[in-house]
Write an enzyme that holds these catalytic residues in place. Sequence first.
Site, PDB file in Angstrom:
ATOM      1  N   LYS A 194       0.856  -1.181   0.000  1.00  0.00           N
ATOM      2  CA  LYS A 194       0.000   0.000   0.000  1.00  0.00           C
ATOM      3  C   LYS A 194       0.895   1.234   0.000  1.00  0.00           C
ATOM      4  CE  LYS A 194      -1.669   2.846   2.793  1.00  0.00           C
ATOM      5  NZ  LYS A 194      -1.732   4.045   1.888  1.00  0.00           N
ATOM      6  N   GLY A 247       7.082   4.526   8.738  1.00  0.00           N
ATOM      7  CA  GLY A 247       6.302   5.741   8.883  1.00  0.00           C
ATOM      8  C   GLY A 247       6.459   6.344  10.270  1.00  0.00           C
ATOM      9  N   SER A 248       5.454   7.084  10.693  1.00  0.00           N
ATOM     10  CA  SER A 248       5.527   7.812  11.956  1.00  0.00           C
ATOM     11  C   SER A 248       5.380   6.884  13.153  1.00  0.00           C
ATOM     12  CB  SER A 248       4.435   8.884  12.005  1.00  0.00           C
ATOM     13  OG  SER A 248       3.160   8.278  12.154  1.00  0.00           O
ATOM     14  N   THR A 251       1.528   6.175  14.170  1.00  0.00           N
ATOM     15  CA  THR A 251       0.891   5.219  13.262  1.00  0.00           C
ATOM     16  C   THR A 251       1.507   3.839  13.415  1.00  0.00           C
ATOM     17  OG1 THR A 251       0.478   7.011  11.690  1.00  0.00           O
ATOM     18  CG2 THR A 251       0.258   4.765  10.872  1.00  0.00           C
ATOM     19  N   GLY A 252       2.824   3.785  13.598  1.00  0.00           N
ATOM     20  CA  GLY A 252       3.491   2.497  13.776  1.00  0.00           C
ATOM     21  C   GLY A 252       3.013   1.762  15.013  1.00  0.00           C
ATOM     22  N   GLU A 270       9.654   0.445  11.182  1.00  0.00           N
ATOM     23  CA  GLU A 270      10.723   1.446  11.128  1.00  0.00           C
ATOM     24  C   GLU A 270      10.057   2.803  11.251  1.00  0.00           C
ATOM     25  OE1 GLU A 270      12.645   4.297  10.429  1.00  0.00           O
ATOM     26  OE2 GLU A 270      12.738   3.771   8.301  1.00  0.00           O
ATOM     27  N   CYS A 304      14.035   9.536   7.230  1.00  0.00           N
ATOM     28  CA  CYS A 304      13.753   9.075   8.598  1.00  0.00           C
ATOM     29  C   CYS A 304      14.998   9.054   9.472  1.00  0.00           C
ATOM     30  CB  CYS A 304      13.094   7.702   8.562  1.00  0.00           C
ATOM     31  SG  CYS A 304      14.053   6.438   7.708  1.00  0.00           S
ATOM     32  N   GLU A 401       9.731  15.031  16.539  1.00  0.00           N
ATOM     33  CA  GLU A 401      10.255  14.861  15.189  1.00  0.00           C
ATOM     34  C   GLU A 401       9.636  15.898  14.250  1.00  0.00           C
ATOM     35  OE1 GLU A 401      11.065  11.235  12.027  1.00  0.00           O
ATOM     36  OE2 GLU A 401       9.283  11.136  13.298  1.00  0.00           O
TER      37      GLU A 401
END
Length: 497
Positions: A194, A247-248, A251-252, A270, A304, A401
């Site tokens: 996705k 991703g963030s 969300t992770g 990650e 990242c 971040e």
Amino acid sequence: MSDIHLLESVTTFLQHSHGHYINGVPVLGQENEAFSVVNPASGEVIAAVNQGGEHEVNQAMQAASDAFHGAWAQTSPMERGNCLNRLADLLQKNSEELAQLESLCSGKPIQLSRMLDVGASADYLRYFAGWSTKITGETLNVSLPSFKGEKYSAFTRREPIGVVVGIIPWNFSIMIAIWKLGAALACGCTIVLKPSEYTPLTLLRVAELAKEAGIPDGVINIVNGLGARVGTSLINHPQCAKVTFTGSVPTGISVGKLALEQGMKRTTLELGGKNAAAFLADMTVEKIVDGILEAGYAYQGQICAAAERFYIPSVHMDAVLALLSERLAAMKIGSPLDESTEVGPLANEKHYKKILSMFETARKEGNEIVYGGYALEGPGFFVAPTVIKANSVKDTLMNEETFGPIGTFLSYDDEEELITMMNATPFGLSASLWTNDMSKAMRMTPCIKAGMLWINMHTFLDPAVPFGGIKSSGVGREFGSAFIEHYTELKSVMMRY
């Protein structure tokens, strides 16, 4: 200089009707809703992509499952590697087309798209291809007692985990997808990807090239759509065996919790961080500034592993900030399709607004904005690269971040204090230490809490070196041989004879 000329294949591809890629063919899907792809350099819509739903998720997962148990299971390890090598060849053959699509969608300067998103992706594919024939178990000497003269032996097998769901961020849509599909396919898994809704186009083209490379239908599938909708459905699907997400952190965490709740599914996460770069007093001002630019400002800081916290010896701080401001002011800001551009736009409007809010936060907390801190006039999502001098480790921009072209600086006098400041974060993705004293660097290395530590360099990755974070920055590793553990199950076999 001016913008490069877009290839005819790029303009033609943009004019297509876009949706998904399932079981070896592009499909529009059954949903009536579409989302726009916006060029961040102009703010103009360049394509529309159909939103995915339950039907497309079910189709893609079933195709991946059928391929996992069928054509891909019957494909030898050597041929799996050959497929990946042929795909690498096609990435190189079509490199300019892919790089142009990537820069149009992400705002990445074209030279960086050519070098990293396409060039490095081909290299990573070749690395994974080499592992396809080297995934092995081991024989074990067991110590069970013999009662009637019988003997025992044991061995282990590495077996592919199944259908992998890969959720891709917007900053490196080709390269990070290649990391995930290369690892999955080398281990014998199949994958459903996705992409980010901000950068969905280049991966659709990569899927077409994968078919041309001879990868069987259903091995690589793509479902486009919003993460909360499509991503959740993919993770919830009973045929999903593993989720790999970049991703963030928030969300992770949600992805990890959902995967555990849906049958203890494996995860590789990650999640970025608040990475530190520390310079020791033996470095010259010029070398420190060179290191800062390398560590924090490439691709507008939208990497990242990029550094966001910079620790400078007090004796050098004023001179470093003055020279850094001078160097940033000399950088060319402009169109990502101009080969002379050094700083392009931020990747999307949502992120642009976040960075502007960070500038305001710094002002409210009394941080000194030494350089930048403003949006550029005109179309697109451009901001000036920014230098901020913090007051303490507690300032927001020393903790949250930004994922943008913002370097936040603190001075120090004592190296033990420096280590404490570097580690004072819930994150632990990467860090860098810059010094001419390698003995000191080696002694400090075990004290710095990060999954990846660079010495006299930053943000460079190599497929032979495992990459991933500790603490809130993630779970699992990419690359090296470490990825094999995350895409295979270890089966132990014991026998009596």
